[in-house]
Each structure stands twice: as structure tokens, then as C-alpha cells.
Design an enzyme around this catalytic site. Structure first.
Site, PDB file in Angstrom:
ATOM      1  N   TYR A   1      32.396 -47.075  73.851  1.00  0.00           N
ATOM      2  CA  TYR A   1      31.173 -46.976  73.038  1.00  0.00           C
ATOM      3  C   TYR A   1      29.959 -46.702  73.933  1.00  0.00           C
ATOM      4  CZ  TYR A   1      27.814 -48.180  69.316  1.00  0.00           C
ATOM      5  OH  TYR A   1      26.795 -48.145  68.384  1.00  0.00           O
TER       6      TYR A   1
ATOM      7  N   SER B   1      22.257 -45.882  70.916  1.00  0.00           N
ATOM      8  CA  SER B   1      22.351 -47.337  70.739  1.00  0.00           C
ATOM      9  C   SER B   1      21.611 -47.958  71.915  1.00  0.00           C
ATOM     10  CB  SER B   1      23.826 -47.747  70.787  1.00  0.00           C
ATOM     11  OG  SER B   1      23.952 -49.151  70.922  1.00  0.00           O
TER      12      SER B   1
HETATM   13  N1  LIG Z   1      24.689 -51.479  63.440  1.00  0.00           N
HETATM   14  C1  LIG Z   1      24.279 -51.584  64.701  1.00  0.00           C
HETATM   15  O1  LIG Z   1      24.025 -52.692  65.198  1.00  0.00           O
HETATM   16  C2  LIG Z   1      24.074 -50.341  65.544  1.00  0.00           C
HETATM   17  C3  LIG Z   1      23.456 -50.508  66.791  1.00  0.00           C
HETATM   18  C4  LIG Z   1      23.266 -49.400  67.601  1.00  0.00           C
HETATM   19  C5  LIG Z   1      23.662 -48.144  67.168  1.00  0.00           C
HETATM   20  N2  LIG Z   1      24.258 -48.009  65.950  1.00  0.00           N
HETATM   21  C6  LIG Z   1      24.667 -46.653  65.549  1.00  0.00           C
HETATM   22  O2  LIG Z   1      24.105 -46.357  64.283  1.00  0.00           O
HETATM   23  C7  LIG Z   1      24.926 -45.381  63.629  1.00  0.00           C
HETATM   24  C8  LIG Z   1      25.198 -45.834  62.202  1.00  0.00           C
HETATM   25  O3  LIG Z   1      25.990 -47.022  62.251  1.00  0.00           O
HETATM   26  P1  LIG Z   1      25.912 -48.189  61.150  1.00  0.00           P
HETATM   27  O4  LIG Z   1      25.631 -49.427  61.872  1.00  0.00           O
HETATM   28  O5  LIG Z   1      25.068 -47.775  60.024  1.00  0.00           O
HETATM   29  O6  LIG Z   1      27.469 -48.262  60.749  1.00  0.00           O
HETATM   30  P2  LIG Z   1      28.238 -48.187  59.338  1.00  0.00           P
HETATM   31  O7  LIG Z   1      29.681 -48.416  59.671  1.00  0.00           O
HETATM   32  O8  LIG Z   1      27.591 -49.054  58.325  1.00  0.00           O
HETATM   33  O9  LIG Z   1      28.005 -46.658  58.909  1.00  0.00           O
HETATM   34  C9  LIG Z   1      28.583 -45.581  59.625  1.00  0.00           C
HETATM   35  C10 LIG Z   1      28.899 -44.451  58.655  1.00  0.00           C
HETATM   36  O10 LIG Z   1      29.467 -43.375  59.418  1.00  0.00           O
HETATM   37  C11 LIG Z   1      30.580 -42.865  58.686  1.00  0.00           C
HETATM   38  N3  LIG Z   1      31.537 -42.226  59.588  1.00  0.00           N
HETATM   39  C12 LIG Z   1      32.314 -42.825  60.519  1.00  0.00           C
HETATM   40  N4  LIG Z   1      33.107 -41.908  61.091  1.00  0.00           N
HETATM   41  C13 LIG Z   1      32.833 -40.715  60.510  1.00  0.00           C
HETATM   42  C14 LIG Z   1      33.343 -39.399  60.682  1.00  0.00           C
HETATM   43  N5  LIG Z   1      34.326 -39.134  61.535  1.00  0.00           N
HETATM   44  N6  LIG Z   1      32.813 -38.411  59.915  1.00  0.00           N
HETATM   45  C15 LIG Z   1      31.838 -38.680  59.005  1.00  0.00           C
HETATM   46  N7  LIG Z   1      31.329 -39.911  58.795  1.00  0.00           N
HETATM   47  C16 LIG Z   1      31.833 -40.907  59.549  1.00  0.00           C
HETATM   48  C17 LIG Z   1      31.187 -44.081  57.996  1.00  0.00           C
HETATM   49  O11 LIG Z   1      32.016 -43.702  56.889  1.00  0.00           O
HETATM   50  C18 LIG Z   1      29.940 -44.851  57.578  1.00  0.00           C
HETATM   51  O12 LIG Z   1      29.496 -44.469  56.294  1.00  0.00           O
HETATM   52  C19 LIG Z   1      26.173 -45.235  64.493  1.00  0.00           C
HETATM   53  O13 LIG Z   1      26.046 -44.079  65.309  1.00  0.00           O
HETATM   54  C20 LIG Z   1      26.160 -46.481  65.356  1.00  0.00           C
HETATM   55  O14 LIG Z   1      26.847 -46.306  66.578  1.00  0.00           O
HETATM   56  C21 LIG Z   1      24.473 -49.074  65.129  1.00  0.00           C
END
Ligand SMILES: NC(=O)c1ccc[n+]([C@@H]2O[C@H](COP(=O)([O-])OP(=O)(O)OC[C@H]3O[C@@H](n4cnc5c(N)ncnc54)[C@H](O)[C@@H]3O)[C@@H](O)[C@H]2O)c1
Length: 276
Positions: A153, A140
Site C-alpha cells: 500500500y 494517502s
Molecule cells: N479511508 C482511509 O482512511 C483512507 C486513507 C488514505 C487514503 N485513502 C484512499 O482513499 C481512496 C478511497 O478509499 P475509501 O476509504 O473511500 O475506501 P472504500 O473502500 O470505502 O471505497 C473505495 C471504492 O473503490 C472501489 N474500487 C475498488 N477497487 C476498484 C477497481 N478495481 N475498479 C473500480 N473501483 C474500485 C470500491 O468498490 C469502493 O467503492 C483510496 O484510494 C484509498 O486508498 C483512504
């Protein structure tokens, strides 16, 4: 340069960035092994995209090493040409350090850090047998800067960056066919804030709604654009993939003001949350 072909294993594929990556990799001719703990979401996605390519779905909790090991075994059996691993599954936690307890910190670390390590350990032996392979580890922008309210986080995402950079150097020194990119997205318009847990010490119910609202106003990049940026980064074998103008700004600010970036950044984030 890593060509997009063969098959990709993606964790956290049922929503957000993982889901968009599945769709875009499929469009480019990749078969897919999709993992998530949300099995219904995975099945719906497979129905949407699985007509032309081979798609397998795997109900996996990435916090459980045995479940990831089984995922790797089944994914490789279903897709012997598997050459891309995306460790993407992640969660968020609302609250200051004093509002979240140890169990909640460990819950987040078990998914955001250890889940990614388990995934890497389970798939690496197979990836090393391919002519060219790629690991994508999703950190991130909070793996580069650490705002208040993100102790768990940011600590996990900094750990993802340290683990990934060291492993990339190990693979490079060994002349391995496996390349590794670490991804630092800024705000991406996904369900991550809605899917987050709230610290046990957060008593004011309005805080959660407010924090979701602020995130959604500030998250400007679509999951599709994030996926396209990650695919370009894989193709160019970029060691660090920054996503979004917000992430690029914060990365530069951190370089100029490594110890004092927070105040100017806070002013900028407040403007972004107001949609400016
Ligand atoms: N959205 C943002 O602004 C952002 C920014 C920086 C980093 N990220 C990172 O991107 C990645 C994806 O996040 P996103 O924004 O798409 O979120 P999201 O919540 O839309 O998707 C995350 C997915 O991970 C799955 N998940 C959660 N815990 C799990 C587990 N224990 N086992 C298996 N699956 C699991 C959830 O069911 C979901 O489908 C994450 O690592 C997040 O930290 C997101």
C-alpha cells in the site's frame, strides 16, 4: 483558482470518500460521471443525488486500461463540459511483506497505482481542451510515511505521489490549463478496512477483525469532511491536500525525523486506536 462547475469524473464513487465527493460536488452544481466496479452501489447513489444534475454511471474496473479508456469515451460523450477528474478508487491489503504474495502486491498496484495512471492517460487529452481543468489524485498519508504492514500500500501511494508531483510540474512548465492536486488523507471512516484483502500467509483469523477494529477506532475524519477538504483544495489549487489532524501530525513528524519517525508515531497510533 479552479471553479467547481462543469462535470466531474470520479472513480471508486460507490463508497467512502468517492461517494461523499460525488454528493458534495453535485450540491455545488457539478454534473457527474461515476465509476466503480460496484454497479449496484453506483446506481443507488445516482438515485439519491441524480434529480437536479446529470449523472451517468459506469461499471469500470480501474485495473483494466481498456475499461478506463471506454469510461473516458462514454463520460466525455455524456458530459462534454467535463473538467474535473478524481482518481480515487483504491484497496488495502492486510499482512506483512512475508505474509502477502507477489500476486496480491500486483493486484493492489494494478488498482491503486496503475488504475490512477490509466485514468489520467485516458482523460488528459480532453481536459487539456478545457479553459480550466483539475486532476485530483488520491494518495494517502502512507504516501508520506510508511508504517510496518503496508509494504504494498505505501509503495503504491508513494508512487502515486511521485507520478503526480512530476506530472504537475510538467503541466505547469507547459502552461497547461490542467492543474493537479495530490491528496494525502489520514484515517477516514470508510469501509476500506472491511473491503480489504488478507495476505495469503496470515493464518490467525483474529488478526483481520483486530485490524478492522483498530482502523475504525483511529479513523476520525468523516468522508463528508474529507470531501469538503478536497473541494476546498481544488478551489485553491493546492498542490498537496492533507486531510485530518492525524495526517498533519504525521507529515510534520516525517519532516523532523525522516529516518526515525516510526517509534514516536507508533506510540501515538496506539493511543489513537484506544480512542485517546
Ligand atoms: N479511508 C482511509 O482512511 C483512507 C486513507 C488514505 C487514503 N485513502 C484512499 O482513499 C481512496 C478511497 O478509499 P475509501 O476509504 O473511500 O475506501 P472504500 O473502500 O470505502 O471505497 C473505495 C471504492 O473503490 C472501489 N474500487 C475498488 N477497487 C476498484 C477497481 N478495481 N475498479 C473500480 N473501483 C474500485 C470500491 O468498490 C469502493 O467503492 C483510496 O484510494 C484509498 O486508498 C483512504
Amino acid at each position: 483558482m479552479t471553479a467547481i462547475r462543469g462535470a466531474a469524473a470520479i472513480t471508486g464513487a460507490a463508497s467512502g470518500i468517492g461517494r461523499a465527493l460525488a454528493i458534495e460536488l453535485c450540491r455545488r452544481g457539478c454534473d457527474l460521471a461515476l465509476a466503480d466496479r460496484d454497479e449496484a452501489g453506483l446506481k443507488a447513489l445516482a438515485v439519491e443525488i441524480g434529480r437536479d444534475r446529470k449523472v451517468s454511471v459506469h461499471r469500470v474496473d480501474v485495473a483494466e486500461p481498456a475499461e478506463i479508456a471506454q469510461f473516458a469515451e462514454e463520460a466525455i460523450a455524456a458530459h462534454p463540459a467535463l473538467n474535473i477528474l478524481v482518481n480515487n478508487a483504491g484497496v488495502a491489503l492486510l499482512g506483512s511483506f512475508e505474509e502477502i504474495d507477489q500476486a496480491q502486491m500486483e493486484w493492489l498496484f494494478n488498482i491503486n497505482f496503475w488504475g490512477l495512471v490509466h485514468g489520467t492517460r485516458a482523460f488528459l487529452p480532453h481536459l487539456k481542451t478545457r479553459d480550466a481543468a483539475h486532476i485530483v489524485n488520491v494518495s494517502s498519508i502512507f504516501g508520506i510515511i510508511a508504517p510496518p504492514g503496508q509494504t504494498a500500500y505505501a509503495a503504491a501511494k508513494f508512487a502515486v505521489r511521485g507520478f503526480s508531483e512530476s506530472l504537475r510540474h510538467e503541466l505547469s512548465v507547459a502552461g497547461s490549463p490542467v492543474k493537479l492536486s495530490v491528496v494525502h488523507p489520514g484515517g477516514i471512516a470508510t469501509n476500506i478496512a472491511r473491503n480489504s484483502r488478507t495476505g495469503v500467509g496470515v493464518t490467525d483469523n483474529a488478526r483481520r477483525a483486530q485490524s478492522i477494529e483498530r482502523f475504525e477506532a483511529a479513523a476520525r475524519t468523516t468522508p463528508k469532511d474529507a470531501a469538503l477538504r478536497i473541494i476546498a483544495g481544488i478551489e485553491r489549487n493546492e498542490p498537496r491536500i492533507l486531510i485530518g489532524n492525524d495526517a498533519r501530525f504525521m507529515d510534520i513528524l516525517q519532516r523532523f525525523r525522516p529516518g526515525t519517525y516510526w517509534k514516536p508515531l507508533q506510540r501515538r497510533l496506539e493511543k489513537m486506536a484506544q480512542g485517546k
